[in-house]
Every structure is written in structure tokens, then in C-alpha cells.
Design a protein around this motif. Structure first.
Motif, short mmCIF file in Angstrom:
data_model
loop_
_atom_site.label_atom_id
_atom_site.label_comp_id
_atom_site.label_asym_id
_atom_site.label_seq_id
_atom_site.Cartn_x
_atom_site.Cartn_y
_atom_site.Cartn_z
N ILE A 115 0.83 -1.21 0.00
CA ILE A 115 0.00 0.00 0.00
C ILE A 115 0.87 1.25 0.00
O ILE A 115 0.57 2.23 -0.70
N ASP A 116 1.96 1.25 0.77
CA ASP A 116 2.87 2.39 0.80
C ASP A 116 3.46 2.66 -0.58
O ASP A 116 3.55 3.82 -1.02
N HIS A 117 3.86 1.58 -1.28
CA HIS A 117 4.41 1.75 -2.63
C HIS A 117 3.37 2.35 -3.58
O HIS A 117 3.68 3.22 -4.39
N ARG A 118 2.12 1.86 -3.46
CA ARG A 118 1.07 2.40 -4.32
C ARG A 118 0.80 3.86 -4.03
O ARG A 118 0.59 4.67 -4.95
N LEU A 119 0.78 4.23 -2.75
CA LEU A 119 0.56 5.63 -2.40
C LEU A 119 1.69 6.52 -2.91
O LEU A 119 1.45 7.63 -3.39
N ASP A 120 2.94 6.03 -2.82
CA ASP A 120 4.06 6.79 -3.36
C ASP A 120 3.91 6.99 -4.86
O ASP A 120 4.19 8.08 -5.40
N SER A 121 3.48 5.92 -5.56
CA SER A 121 3.28 6.01 -7.01
C SER A 121 2.19 7.02 -7.34
O SER A 121 2.31 7.83 -8.27
N MET A 122 1.10 7.02 -6.56
CA MET A 122 0.02 7.98 -6.78
C MET A 122 0.50 9.40 -6.52
O MET A 122 0.12 10.33 -7.25
#
Length: 245
Positions: free
Chosen positions: A187-194
Motif C-alpha cells: 500500500i505504501d508503494h502504491r501511495l508513493d506512485s500515486m
């Protein structure tokens, strides 16, 4: 007063002394796993100064008694917990070692280790533990019984029994916490990507606003130019009519 031989031979006598967990640390320091509750088979062998095969042999002869004292055997998914120890084996013919996971692993609580101390014959450390148990028991019997201390002893014994059950629960909880940690990292990786995508959109919007501003200025200039042309045409029209007359 029971003798050391009686302690070695009688399971009932051993059960009467299983609450004296403090004896282990007084005789020799324990090397516990990171959970602070268990010791591996290698740790038990090291504590008592014997080969681990002696521990395996003792487990085979007294499995039920040691299991009731808190010994657990992990296998399958239980071996994925954070406190599970890897072993090192040598590859055949290569002369090199590499880590491998065990197919199963046996863990011992303090209570189970005290039980082993009352069963293991060929160990100086185990004999010291038994001697300490018998000597302190003799001192206790020579003193005046105090019901307050009896109640406290029962509470400590109950607490130690409860702690013996906490270890397996933590082993079961370990894989669940590990999976939750992996999901949170995803989830952290996805939030960083967003966040990076939103930053790119913000930059594009800034550029678009600059382009729109420039186009607005140009349109204003064009409107003014058209107005000037209309005024000039309006002024020229009467002159041309007068010339025709």
C-alpha cells in the motif's frame, strides 16, 4: 524428604517441583529465543552440556510428560514465524555450508527445561539443578508454613503455566503479522506512485495555465487590432463616398 533418585524415577515428584523455574537461572544463564519464552533443542543441549542426541532420546522416552510441561513441535507453516531458527548443513561433495529450513523444530519452555533437569542423568548441570531443588525444598519444609506464601506460590505457578501457552500463540500470530506487514508495504508503494502521478498532473496543469494565459493575451491583442481596423475602415468610408460625388 525425597532423594535425587526418587526425583528421577517419579513423575509425580517432578510435577511437584515444576513451579521452581527460578532455579534454572540460578544454576546457569539461559539462552532464550527472541520471543523470550522458548529454547531450541540445541539451546537445551548447550545449557546441560550434553549432545543434542541425548535430548532427542529423552524426548522420545518422556514425550507426553515434556509436552504437558510446555514442549512444542513446530512444522509446516508454523516454521515461517520470526522466531524460528534456521540450521546450517553441508552440501555433499562441495565442502560448503548453506542455510536450510528445518522440516520441524522442537521448542522448550523454562518449565519443560526444568522437567528435563529432573530427568537427565548424565549432566552435571542437571544434577546441580536437582540438588538445588532438593536443598531449597528441605529449607522450606524446615520453616514455619505461611499461608500467604503458599497462595503467592500458586499464583506464580499459574502465571508460569499461562506463559507457557503464550509461546505457541505468538508462533501462530507471527505469519499473520508478516502478511499484514507485506500488505502495508505494498500500500505504501502504491501511495508513493500515486503521489508521483499527482505531482506530474500538477506540473501539467501549471503548464496548461501558462499556455492559456499566453493565449488570452494574444486574443486580447487580436481584439484590439480588429477594433483598430474597424475604426480605420469607418473613417475611410465617408471620404470614399465624397469622392464619388
Amino acid at each position: 524428604m525425597p532423594s535425587e533418585i526418587a526425583l528421577l524415577e517419579s513423575r509425580a515428584l517432578r510435577a511437584d517441583h515444576l513451579g521452581r523455574l527460578d532455579v534454572l537461572e540460578k544454576v546457569k544463564a539461559l539462552q532464550l529465543l527472541p520471543d523470550g519464552l522458548h529454547v531450541t533443542t540445541e539451546g537445551v543441549a548447550q545449557y546441560f552440556g550434553v549432545h543434542k542426541e541425548a535430548v532427542h532420546s529423552l524426548v522420545r522416552r518422556h514425550r507426553d510428560e515434556l509436552t504437558s510441561s510446555g514442549m512444542v513441535t513446530l512444522s509446516g507453516s508454523d516454521l515461517r514465524g520470526p522466531d524460528v531458527v534456521k540450521t546450517t548443513t553441508s552440501s555433499e561433495g562441495a565442502g560448503e555450508s548453506y542455510p536450510q529450513r528445518r522440516r520441524h523444530q522442537r521448542l522448550f519452555t523454562r518449565r519443560a527445561m526444568l522437567n528435563i533437569a529432573m530427568l537427565l542423568r548424565d549432566s552435571d548441570v542437571a544434577r546441580c539443578v536437582r540438588t538445588y531443588l532438593l536443598d531449597t525444598e528441605e529449607l522450606r519444609q524446615g520453616q514455619v508454613a505461611d499461608p500467604r506464601f503458599d497462595g503467592l506460590d500458586r499464583r506464580v505457578t499459574n502465571l508460569e503455566s499461562s506463559m507457557a501457552q503464550v509461546g505457541p500463540a505468538l508462533q501462530e500470530l507471527g505469519p499473520v503479522l508478516q502478511r499484514m506487514s507485506l500488505r502495508l508495504e505494498t500500500i505504501d508503494h502504491r501511495l508513493d506512485s500515486m503521489d508521483r502521478r499527482f505531482d506530474g498532473i500538477d506540473r501539467r496543469l501549471d503548464i496548461t495555465q501558462q499556455v492559456i494565459g499566453a493565449m488570452s493575451v494574444r486574443l486580447t491583442d487580436v481584439v484590439e487590432d480588429v477594433a483598430d481596423i474597424k475604426r480605420q475602415l469607418h473613417l475611410k468610408a465617408p471620404r470614399q463616398r465624397r469622392r464619388k460625388r
